[in-house]
Motif scaffolding. Structure first.
Motif, PDB file in Angstrom:
ATOM      1  N   UNK A   1       0.831  -1.218   0.000  1.00  0.00           N
ATOM      2  CA  UNK A   1       0.000   0.000   0.000  1.00  0.00           C
ATOM      3  C   UNK A   1       0.865   1.269   0.000  1.00  0.00           C
ATOM      4  N   UNK A   2       2.163   1.106  -0.233  1.00  0.00           N
ATOM      5  CA  UNK A   2       3.084   2.254  -0.212  1.00  0.00           C
ATOM      6  C   UNK A   2       2.599   3.353  -1.167  1.00  0.00           C
ATOM      7  N   UNK A   3       2.586   4.606  -0.669  1.00  0.00           N
ATOM      8  CA  UNK A   3       2.185   5.735  -1.505  1.00  0.00           C
ATOM      9  C   UNK A   3       0.683   5.967  -1.545  1.00  0.00           C
ATOM     10  N   UNK A   4      -0.087   5.032  -1.013  1.00  0.00           N
ATOM     11  CA  UNK A   4      -1.547   5.208  -1.027  1.00  0.00           C
ATOM     12  C   UNK A   4      -2.030   5.822   0.287  1.00  0.00           C
ATOM     13  N   UNK A   5      -3.228   6.372   0.252  1.00  0.00           N
ATOM     14  CA  UNK A   5      -3.798   6.946   1.482  1.00  0.00           C
ATOM     15  C   UNK A   5      -3.958   5.866   2.545  1.00  0.00           C
ATOM     16  N   UNK A   6      -3.871   6.295   3.803  1.00  0.00           N
ATOM     17  CA  UNK A   6      -4.033   5.364   4.912  1.00  0.00           C
ATOM     18  C   UNK A   6      -5.279   5.691   5.726  1.00  0.00           C
ATOM     19  N   UNK A   7      -5.355   5.078   6.902  1.00  0.00           N
ATOM     20  CA  UNK A   7      -6.534   5.249   7.759  1.00  0.00           C
ATOM     21  C   UNK A   7      -6.760   6.726   8.110  1.00  0.00           C
ATOM     22  N   UNK A   8      -5.671   7.463   8.297  1.00  0.00           N
ATOM     23  CA  UNK A   8      -5.750   8.882   8.650  1.00  0.00           C
ATOM     24  C   UNK A   8      -6.540   9.667   7.585  1.00  0.00           C
ATOM     25  N   UNK A   9      -6.064   9.624   6.346  1.00  0.00           N
ATOM     26  CA  UNK A   9      -6.694  10.417   5.279  1.00  0.00           C
ATOM     27  C   UNK A   9      -8.108   9.903   4.964  1.00  0.00           C
ATOM     28  N   UNK A  10      -8.271   8.573   4.986  1.00  0.00           N
ATOM     29  CA  UNK A  10      -9.576   8.025   4.568  1.00  0.00           C
ATOM     30  C   UNK A  10     -10.664   8.332   5.611  1.00  0.00           C
ATOM     31  N   UNK A  11     -10.276   8.273   6.891  1.00  0.00           N
ATOM     32  CA  UNK A  11     -11.266   8.601   7.931  1.00  0.00           C
ATOM     33  C   UNK A  11     -11.691  10.069   7.798  1.00  0.00           C
ATOM     34  N   UNK A  12     -10.709  10.945   7.535  1.00  0.00           N
ATOM     35  CA  UNK A  12     -11.016  12.383   7.362  1.00  0.00           C
ATOM     36  C   UNK A  12     -11.985  12.574   6.197  1.00  0.00           C
ATOM     37  N   UNK A  13     -11.672  11.862   5.082  1.00  0.00           N
ATOM     38  CA  UNK A  13     -12.492  11.988   3.882  1.00  0.00           C
ATOM     39  C   UNK A  13     -13.913  11.456   4.131  1.00  0.00           C
ATOM     40  N   UNK A  14     -14.000  10.365   4.878  1.00  0.00           N
ATOM     41  CA  UNK A  14     -15.320   9.778   5.161  1.00  0.00           C
ATOM     42  C   UNK A  14     -16.181  10.789   5.929  1.00  0.00           C
ATOM     43  N   UNK A  15     -15.568  11.444   6.926  1.00  0.00           N
ATOM     44  CA  UNK A  15     -16.314  12.463   7.687  1.00  0.00           C
ATOM     45  C   UNK A  15     -16.704  13.626   6.775  1.00  0.00           C
ATOM     46  N   UNK A  16     -15.758  14.077   5.942  1.00  0.00           N
ATOM     47  CA  UNK A  16     -16.032  15.206   5.038  1.00  0.00           C
ATOM     48  C   UNK A  16     -17.155  14.873   4.059  1.00  0.00           C
ATOM     49  N   UNK A  17     -17.268  13.591   3.726  1.00  0.00           N
ATOM     50  CA  UNK A  17     -18.329  13.187   2.787  1.00  0.00           C
ATOM     51  C   UNK A  17     -19.650  12.908   3.502  1.00  0.00           C
ATOM     52  N   UNK A  18     -19.668  13.172   4.820  1.00  0.00           N
ATOM     53  CA  UNK A  18     -20.932  13.091   5.552  1.00  0.00           C
ATOM     54  C   UNK A  18     -21.234  11.744   6.187  1.00  0.00           C
ATOM     55  N   UNK A  19     -20.264  10.827   6.173  1.00  0.00           N
ATOM     56  CA  UNK A  19     -20.508   9.551   6.867  1.00  0.00           C
ATOM     57  C   UNK A  19     -20.419   9.814   8.375  1.00  0.00           C
ATOM     58  N   UNK A  20     -21.387   9.306   9.104  1.00  0.00           N
ATOM     59  CA  UNK A  20     -21.465   9.617  10.541  1.00  0.00           C
ATOM     60  C   UNK A  20     -20.332   8.917  11.311  1.00  0.00           C
ATOM     61  N   UNK A  21     -19.804   9.594  12.361  1.00  0.00           N
ATOM     62  CA  UNK A  21     -18.695   8.992  13.128  1.00  0.00           C
ATOM     63  C   UNK A  21     -19.029   7.609  13.674  1.00  0.00           C
ATOM     64  N   UNK A  22     -20.293   7.420  14.145  1.00  0.00           N
ATOM     65  CA  UNK A  22     -20.583   6.094  14.708  1.00  0.00           C
ATOM     66  C   UNK A  22     -20.649   5.025  13.624  1.00  0.00           C
ATOM     67  N   UNK A  23     -20.989   5.440  12.399  1.00  0.00           N
ATOM     68  CA  UNK A  23     -21.000   4.480  11.291  1.00  0.00           C
ATOM     69  C   UNK A  23     -19.549   4.089  10.940  1.00  0.00           C
ATOM     70  N   UNK A  24     -18.661   5.093  10.979  1.00  0.00           N
ATOM     71  CA  UNK A  24     -17.242   4.811  10.694  1.00  0.00           C
ATOM     72  C   UNK A  24     -16.693   3.833  11.741  1.00  0.00           C
TER      73      UNK A  24
END
Ligand code: B1M
Length: 223
Positions: free
Chosen positions: A27-50
């Motif tokens: 997965x080198x060079x790809x987004x990780x849990x940090x960026x994807x969790x941020x993006x999920x919140x920005x896209x409106x996915x609820x924290x408890x769903x994440x």
């Protein structure tokens, strides 16, 4: 499940922390849990769903693999770090009360004992299962445990010991907890601890590993 949550779950299971992290190599060079969790919140996915659909199931798989010796401490630590990097984005929602946790879990390594690697793993796995952690650290004396229980009514308490010499302090602390707060549930663990010892000192449960602790705790989860 949304593609983002599937990706996030994969990152946590395989310990991909963030884009800069070279691990795991595929997965080198790809987004990780940090960026994807941020993006999920920005896209409106609820924290408890994440938490419920990505982080908790991923950590449950990790715990199960660890118990079955399919993975070892380093992989588990990477998974827990990936989980923490996602959790930092969710924490403000939990702290504001907008999203509820399953309950509180107080944990510490008992008096005289400085070992914290196992205790930290247990804490991270339990946090990954949706609990709020009150980590008292190492060399925690009985008074400190009692104060934390007083400050956090309803919390479950975990005690870790790695030395045969400090197991005696585990006994003293569990006895003091039961004497002062009879309704408080105590969970014990650590390399020299056994179910026999747990029963002998009057603790409620012994788990040899983090996943066993998670499974036990989940029966007390707040609805
Ligand atoms: Co220490 N040490 N150590 N040590 N140390 C052991 C534990 C020992 C077995 C080594 C040996 O002699 N073979 C031995 C204990 C012997 C005994 O009592 N029978 C020992 C000793 C003697 C000592 C000192 C006394 C050495 C000295 O100074 N003469 C000293 C004591 C210091 C003190 O605490 N007062 C000491 C110091 C240290 C370091 C500081 C150098 C370092 C600790 C660093 C740290 O933790 N930040 C250290 C280490 C690293 C170890 C070993 C090598 C590894 C322990 C570890 O982290 N394991 C260990 C030997 C070994 O185990 N091979 C040893 C990995 C960790 C993931 O496993 O902690 O078992 P563990 O946690 C597991 C489970 O037990 C369970 O889940 C975890 C994940 O599966 N678990 C719980 C743990 N807590 C739980 C709580 C739960 C549920 C499950 O619910 C609440």
């Amino acid at each position: 499940m949304s593609e983002l949550l599937t990706q996030l779950s994969y990152c946590v299971e395989f310990g991909k922390i963030d884009k800069a992290s070279p691990y795991p190599p595929n997965l080198k060079g790809q987004e990780g849990a940090d960026e994807i969790a941020r993006r999920a919140l920005d896209e409106g996915i609820k924290p408890d769903e994440i938490l419920d659909k990505a982080l908790i199931p991923a950590m449950a798989i990790v715990g199960d693999k660890f118990t079955k010796k399919i993975i070892y401490v380093p992989q588990m630590l990477m998974a827990a770090k990936a989980m923490s990097s996602a959790m930092k984005h969710l924490k403000p929602y939990f702290q504001s009360g907008e999203t509820k946790r399953k309950g509180k879990f107080i944990i510490g390594t008992v008096s005289g004992d400085l070992h914290d690697i196992g205790k930290n793993l247990v804490a991270m796995m339990i946090e990954g299962a949706g609990w709020e952690i009150i980590d008292l650290g190492v060399d925690v004396n009985t008074d400190k445990f009692l104060k934390a229980i007083n400050d956090n009514p309803g919390a479950v308490v975990g005690l870790s010991a790695l030395l045969t010499t400090t197991m005696e302090h585990m006994k003293k602390t569990v006895e003091a907890i039961k004497g002062n707060y009879s309704g408080v549930t105590t969970l014990v663990g650590g390399a020299p601890v056994t179910m026999d010892y747990c029963l002998k000192i009057g603790a409620d449960f012994y788990s040899p590993d983090p996943q066993g602790a998670v499974n036990y705790l989940n029966q007390f989860a707040l609805k």
